[in-house]
Design a protein around this motif. Structure first.
Motif, PDB file in Angstrom:
ATOM      1  N   ARG A   1       0.918  -1.513  -0.113  1.00  0.00           N
ATOM      2  CA  ARG A   1       0.164   0.059   0.412  1.00  0.00           C
ATOM      3  C   ARG A   1       1.117   0.968  -0.236  1.00  0.00           C
ATOM      4  O   ARG A   1       0.312   2.864   0.210  1.00  0.00           O
ATOM      5  CB  ARG A   1      -0.841  -0.073   1.263  1.00  0.00           C
ATOM      6  N   HIS A   2       2.313   1.254   0.234  1.00  0.00           N
ATOM      7  CA  HIS A   2       3.182   2.579   0.141  1.00  0.00           C
ATOM      8  C   HIS A   2       3.399   2.956  -1.411  1.00  0.00           C
ATOM      9  O   HIS A   2       3.147   4.753  -1.097  1.00  0.00           O
ATOM     10  CB  HIS A   2       4.342   2.173   0.467  1.00  0.00           C
ATOM     11  N   ARG A   3       2.892   2.468  -2.327  1.00  0.00           N
ATOM     12  CA  ARG A   3       2.539   3.783  -3.523  1.00  0.00           C
ATOM     13  C   ARG A   3       1.585   4.365  -3.584  1.00  0.00           C
ATOM     14  O   ARG A   3       1.507   5.700  -3.893  1.00  0.00           O
ATOM     15  CB  ARG A   3       2.148   3.040  -4.752  1.00  0.00           C
ATOM     16  N   ARG A   4       0.730   4.583  -2.444  1.00  0.00           N
ATOM     17  CA  ARG A   4      -0.948   5.073  -2.282  1.00  0.00           C
ATOM     18  C   ARG A   4      -0.646   6.967  -1.307  1.00  0.00           C
ATOM     19  O   ARG A   4      -1.231   7.585  -1.341  1.00  0.00           O
ATOM     20  CB  ARG A   4      -2.074   4.608  -1.799  1.00  0.00           C
ATOM     21  N   TRP A   5       0.779   6.425  -0.963  1.00  0.00           N
ATOM     22  CA  TRP A   5       0.305   7.399   0.317  1.00  0.00           C
ATOM     23  C   TRP A   5       1.237   8.625   0.065  1.00  0.00           C
ATOM     24  O   TRP A   5       2.491   8.484  -0.544  1.00  0.00           O
ATOM     25  CB  TRP A   5       1.672   6.976   1.537  1.00  0.00           C
ATOM     26  N   ARG A   6       1.448   9.981   0.186  1.00  0.00           N
ATOM     27  CA  ARG A   6       2.009  11.238   0.202  1.00  0.00           C
ATOM     28  C   ARG A   6       3.464  11.276   0.339  1.00  0.00           C
ATOM     29  O   ARG A   6       3.773  12.263   0.308  1.00  0.00           O
ATOM     30  CB  ARG A   6       0.946  12.300   0.554  1.00  0.00           C
ATOM     31  N   ASP A   7       3.377  10.099   1.372  1.00  0.00           N
ATOM     32  CA  ASP A   7       4.770  10.070   1.471  1.00  0.00           C
ATOM     33  C   ASP A   7       5.506   9.424   0.962  1.00  0.00           C
ATOM     34  O   ASP A   7       7.054   9.460   1.089  1.00  0.00           O
ATOM     35  CB  ASP A   7       4.834   9.272   3.400  1.00  0.00           C
ATOM     36  N   THR A   8       5.077   8.473   0.096  1.00  0.00           N
ATOM     37  CA  THR A   8       6.046   7.799  -1.244  1.00  0.00           C
ATOM     38  C   THR A   8       6.132   8.659  -2.439  1.00  0.00           C
ATOM     39  O   THR A   8       5.074   8.995  -3.094  1.00  0.00           O
ATOM     40  CB  THR A   8       5.111   6.508  -1.227  1.00  0.00           C
ATOM     41  N   GLN A   9       7.140   8.811  -2.976  1.00  0.00           N
ATOM     42  CA  GLN A   9       7.019   9.138  -4.456  1.00  0.00           C
ATOM     43  C   GLN A   9       7.520   8.453  -5.902  1.00  0.00           C
ATOM     44  O   GLN A   9       8.840   7.697  -5.089  1.00  0.00           O
ATOM     45  CB  GLN A   9       8.194  10.956  -4.407  1.00  0.00           C
ATOM     46  N   MET A  10       7.010   7.291  -6.293  1.00  0.00           N
ATOM     47  CA  MET A  10       7.603   6.612  -7.311  1.00  0.00           C
ATOM     48  C   MET A  10       7.636   7.184  -8.498  1.00  0.00           C
ATOM     49  O   MET A  10       6.982   8.287  -9.248  1.00  0.00           O
ATOM     50  CB  MET A  10       6.643   5.305  -7.612  1.00  0.00           C
ATOM     51  N   ALA A  11       8.900   7.103  -9.754  1.00  0.00           N
ATOM     52  CA  ALA A  11       9.198   7.605 -10.630  1.00  0.00           C
ATOM     53  C   ALA A  11      10.214   6.500 -11.446  1.00  0.00           C
ATOM     54  O   ALA A  11      10.622   5.550 -10.824  1.00  0.00           O
ATOM     55  CB  ALA A  11      10.555   8.620 -10.178  1.00  0.00           C
ATOM     56  N   ARG A  12       9.771   6.990 -12.873  1.00  0.00           N
ATOM     57  CA  ARG A  12      10.884   6.264 -13.746  1.00  0.00           C
ATOM     58  C   ARG A  12      10.917   7.338 -14.501  1.00  0.00           C
ATOM     59  O   ARG A  12      10.862   7.666 -15.184  1.00  0.00           O
ATOM     60  CB  ARG A  12       9.539   5.529 -14.005  1.00  0.00           C
ATOM     61  N   SER A  13      12.912   6.544 -14.829  1.00  0.00           N
ATOM     62  CA  SER A  13      13.765   8.070 -15.689  1.00  0.00           C
ATOM     63  C   SER A  13      14.722   7.353 -16.120  1.00  0.00           C
ATOM     64  O   SER A  13      15.113   5.907 -15.773  1.00  0.00           O
ATOM     65  CB  SER A  13      14.061   8.744 -14.588  1.00  0.00           C
ATOM     66  N   LYS A  14      15.358   7.085 -17.199  1.00  0.00           N
ATOM     67  CA  LYS A  14      16.428   7.221 -18.116  1.00  0.00           C
ATOM     68  C   LYS A  14      17.599   7.361 -16.499  1.00  0.00           C
ATOM     69  O   LYS A  14      18.538   6.289 -16.889  1.00  0.00           O
ATOM     70  CB  LYS A  14      16.608   7.514 -18.818  1.00  0.00           C
ATOM     71  N   LEU A  15      17.672   8.676 -16.227  1.00  0.00           N
ATOM     72  CA  LEU A  15      18.931   9.316 -15.608  1.00  0.00           C
ATOM     73  C   LEU A  15      18.192   9.733 -14.379  1.00  0.00           C
ATOM     74  O   LEU A  15      17.033  10.101 -14.267  1.00  0.00           O
ATOM     75  CB  LEU A  15      19.150  10.431 -16.373  1.00  0.00           C
ATOM     76  N   ILE A  16      19.282   9.395 -13.123  1.00  0.00           N
ATOM     77  CA  ILE A  16      18.443  10.182 -11.944  1.00  0.00           C
ATOM     78  C   ILE A  16      20.047  10.600 -11.330  1.00  0.00           C
ATOM     79  O   ILE A  16      20.605   9.938 -10.956  1.00  0.00           O
ATOM     80  CB  ILE A  16      18.049   8.942 -11.212  1.00  0.00           C
ATOM     81  N   ARG A  17      20.161  11.986 -10.425  1.00  0.00           N
ATOM     82  CA  ARG A  17      20.968  12.376  -9.650  1.00  0.00           C
ATOM     83  C   ARG A  17      20.534  12.517  -8.004  1.00  0.00           C
ATOM     84  O   ARG A  17      19.195  13.324  -8.422  1.00  0.00           O
ATOM     85  CB  ARG A  17      21.621  13.556 -10.488  1.00  0.00           C
ATOM     86  N   ILE A  18      21.645  12.123  -7.092  1.00  0.00           N
ATOM     87  CA  ILE A  18      20.887  12.150  -5.927  1.00  0.00           C
ATOM     88  C   ILE A  18      21.933  12.469  -5.001  1.00  0.00           C
ATOM     89  O   ILE A  18      23.342  12.740  -5.635  1.00  0.00           O
ATOM     90  CB  ILE A  18      20.464  11.048  -5.156  1.00  0.00           C
ATOM     91  N   GLU A  19      21.438  13.999  -4.300  1.00  0.00           N
ATOM     92  CA  GLU A  19      22.690  14.754  -3.596  1.00  0.00           C
ATOM     93  C   GLU A  19      22.649  15.366  -2.476  1.00  0.00           C
ATOM     94  O   GLU A  19      20.645  15.203  -2.318  1.00  0.00           O
ATOM     95  CB  GLU A  19      22.972  15.560  -3.987  1.00  0.00           C
ATOM     96  N   SER A  20      23.125  15.670  -1.695  1.00  0.00           N
ATOM     97  CA  SER A  20      23.123  16.033  -0.301  1.00  0.00           C
ATOM     98  C   SER A  20      23.665  16.997  -0.179  1.00  0.00           C
ATOM     99  O   SER A  20      25.235  16.452  -0.499  1.00  0.00           O
ATOM    100  CB  SER A  20      23.126  14.857   0.988  1.00  0.00           C
TER     101      SER A  20
END
Length: 316
Positions: free
Chosen positions: A248-267
């Motif tokens: 059920r996690h996909r239905r929650w506002r706290d969850t973000q699902m995405a599909r992409s060829k390129l992804i960058r993660i930083e902090s």
């Protein structure tokens, strides 16, 4: 660049098989399974060698024109090591012997040498996507945050094979010490980043203990699947785990699902990341899908399920 057909069969004239054993795994069970596979294939008329030195494996692959497959005897780390060091045209098989064997489970590869020998003799091959993270190939998934901190601690204390119980103390230490810094996730074509505390990126729809975090990820679609959670504490983590377990996690506002060829993660903080269950370092992380990078011997069950979708994409 090598661009293999989506599916196919290995020529019957290719009669050489190289069984690659990761010396870091060091398990007697793995060595026994590799020897048993060698016996079965040799009895079937194949020329078989067992090798653990990656340089010798690469030399053997590059010098032979009758190579049927390189068999990764071990876990996800073994096949990942080979994929990163051998030519793109190499055909791989898996003799699953690791703790989780997520790629083998996705491909529905049994762990017994007899079944693996049968698949190698059968020779059905599919070209699977891989992911690339900061220049290094990964085959199953990448993540950053709490679980990557656990992986970092497990490998820091590693001695030989990793068993499930080896995660207990690192998990407790991460619960006590991890502070859940915010990460910013940028997907191709999106102007605004996703802000989250947890980030999982999948090439294959598999995670440890069978958790269905991104169960519709497709290893043949040329894309990576992202699942990000925004909450940043242990209670949030337990809630997310429960949501994943009941799907059920996909239905929650706290969850973000995405599909992409390129992804960058930083902090702005020091956040660890892991690739296929091995520590990778610290953010930033540049991820990209590498279509049809991995030439794999697959099971008939996997082929029956995925070949129709692969063929339809090729026809477009």
């Amino acid at each position: 660049m090598f661009d293999p057909p989506a599916t196919g069969s290995i020529s019957p004239h290719r009669r050489a098989v190289l069984i690659a054993v990761n010396p870091q795994a060091g398990a007697e069970k793995t060595e026994f399974a590799a020897i048993r596979l060698e016996q079965i294939l040799s009895g079937g008329g194949f020329h078989v060698e067992i090798e653990s030195d990656i340089d010798k494996i690469r030399d053997a692959v590059e010098s032979r024109d009758d190579l049927r497959a390189v068999v990764a005897a071990g876990g996800d780390g073994t096949i990942g090591l080979l994929a990163n060091h051998l030519p793109a045209a190499t055909t791989f098989a898996i003799l699953p012997q690791g703790t989780e064997n997520l790629l083998a489970k996705h491909l529905q590869i049994p762990s017994d040498p007899e079944s693996v020998a049968e698949l190698i003799m059968r020779g059905e091959v599919a070209a699977l996507d891989a992911g690339r993270a900061n220049g290094k190939l990964f085959l199953v998934m990448a993540s950053c945050g709490f679980d990557a901190d656990v992986v970092r601690r497990v490998h820091r204390e590693r001695k030989g094979n990793i068993r499930h119980w080896a995660y207990a103390k690192p998990i407790i230490n991460s619960i006590r010490n991890y502070r859940y810094p915010t990460v910013s996730i940028y997907c191709q074509g999106e102007d605004k980043p996703i802000r989250a505390k947890w980030a999982f990126v999948f090439n294959v729809p598999r995670y440890a203990m069978g958790l269905p975090i991104a169960e519709d990820a497709d290893s043949t679609d040329g894309l990576l699947d992202l699942c990000a959670f925004r909450g940043g504490n242990l209670i949030n983590g337990l809630v997310y785990l429960a949501g994943v377990l009941i799907r059920r996690h996909r239905r929650w506002r706290d969850t973000q699902m995405a599909r992409s060829k390129l992804i960058r993660i930083e902090s702005d903080d020091e956040v660890p990341y892991q690739l296929d269950g091995d520590p990778g370092g610290y953010l930033p992380l540049e991820l990209e899908a590498v279509p049809r990078r991995l030439n794999m011997i697959v099971s008939p069950q996997w082929m029956e399920r995925y070949q129709p979708a692969m063929s339809s994409r090729m026809a477009i």
